[in-house]
Design an enzyme around this catalytic site. Sequence first.
Site, PDB file in Angstrom:
ATOM      1  N   CYS A 144      71.246   4.554 -34.179  1.00 38.60           N
ATOM      2  CA  CYS A 144      71.659   3.157 -34.210  1.00 38.60           C
ATOM      3  C   CYS A 144      72.120   2.690 -32.830  1.00 38.60           C
ATOM      4  CB  CYS A 144      72.783   2.962 -35.235  1.00 38.60           C
ATOM      5  SG  CYS A 144      73.425   1.276 -35.314  1.00 38.60           S
ATOM      6  N   CYS A 147      75.236   0.484 -32.869  1.00 33.08           N
ATOM      7  CA  CYS A 147      76.473   1.243 -33.090  1.00 33.08           C
ATOM      8  C   CYS A 147      76.907   1.981 -31.829  1.00 33.08           C
ATOM      9  CB  CYS A 147      76.283   2.265 -34.212  1.00 33.08           C
ATOM     10  SG  CYS A 147      75.588   1.613 -35.738  1.00 33.08           S
ATOM     11  N   ASP A 148      75.962   2.599 -31.131  1.00 35.17           N
ATOM     12  CA  ASP A 148      76.312   3.586 -30.112  1.00 35.17           C
ATOM     13  C   ASP A 148      75.872   3.247 -28.691  1.00 35.17           C
ATOM     14  OD1 ASP A 148      77.416   5.156 -32.138  1.00 35.17           O
ATOM     15  OD2 ASP A 148      75.492   6.138 -32.547  1.00 35.17           O
TER      16      ASP A 148
END
Length: 330
Positions: A144, A147-148
Amino acid sequence: METRNVTILGSGPAGLTAAIYTARANLSPLVLAGEPSSTSDQPGGQLMLTTEVENYPGFVDGITGPELMENLKSQALRFGAEILTTRASGVDLGTRPFAISVEGPSEEDSSYFTESLIIATGSQALMLGIENEMRLLGHGVSTCATCDGFFFRNQAIAVVGGGDSALEEALFLTKFADRVTIVHRRDALRASKIMQDRAFSNPKIDFLWNTTVLDVLGSDSVDGLQVRNVLSGEISRLDITGLFVAIGHQPNTALFKGQLDIDDLGYIQTMDKTTRTSVQGVFACGDVQDPTYRQAITAAGSGCSAAIDTERWLELAKHEAAQSVASRQG
């Protein structure tokens, strides 16, 4: 056995948020959380495999995925939810109340009955299936970018895949990384023309064609990939510090095929901007019905919606049943 007001399948952000809201509505929800040994039914969902979560509102300094899920679980328990660490092995949505089979140690624990059902079984990212991939998940391997990506500022990273999702991930990652290499096993992309044009024109994106990933290198974190050219067979090393796997997602909907409307990608279809499904009394939330966003916060939001939809449906069903009784008696 007792018939529950509501049963929730899944214990990720969607399932536990639905549990909090239905518990606060005095519906005494039963949550079948899944089993730790199941890759497609992990209690706590994909956040249990995530280290730092910095984009969930309310946590200024971030929080680990497991800690966030433990907080949600404790909150649901506080309001009266019952959470069992077991997985559903079958559902019958053609009966009233709905019947749910579980893999239990004894015959008496083999099934549950419920007036309404909230499906929050999520989806799982498709992985490459190579040796160190899972070991380094959350330590340089991710599924993701949203997300990261923030953790990879000024680094060289790779994205595996050739579809729209892979190019979308790569383009997003160029906001942070110095260099993004798209690794693709063919010599042409499957992505849409507009996404290809954007990727080809981005100076931070390189392409490694006709190449597969053999292994992820690194002890405590990613420091490279071992790759193979599928035409020549040549094996080489790609120096990167992050790997994003973007080869697709698989929603966990096998239990519901033939019973609910499911789209061509396998996601449960919900109706009229609600969490209602094609069966009255069955609701779906989180990644199991969301092929687009797949974020913890959007999953939690849809879990709230599913709980409210369920509460209203149960109240209406109770009212209609009371009217039917009164009509027969009159």
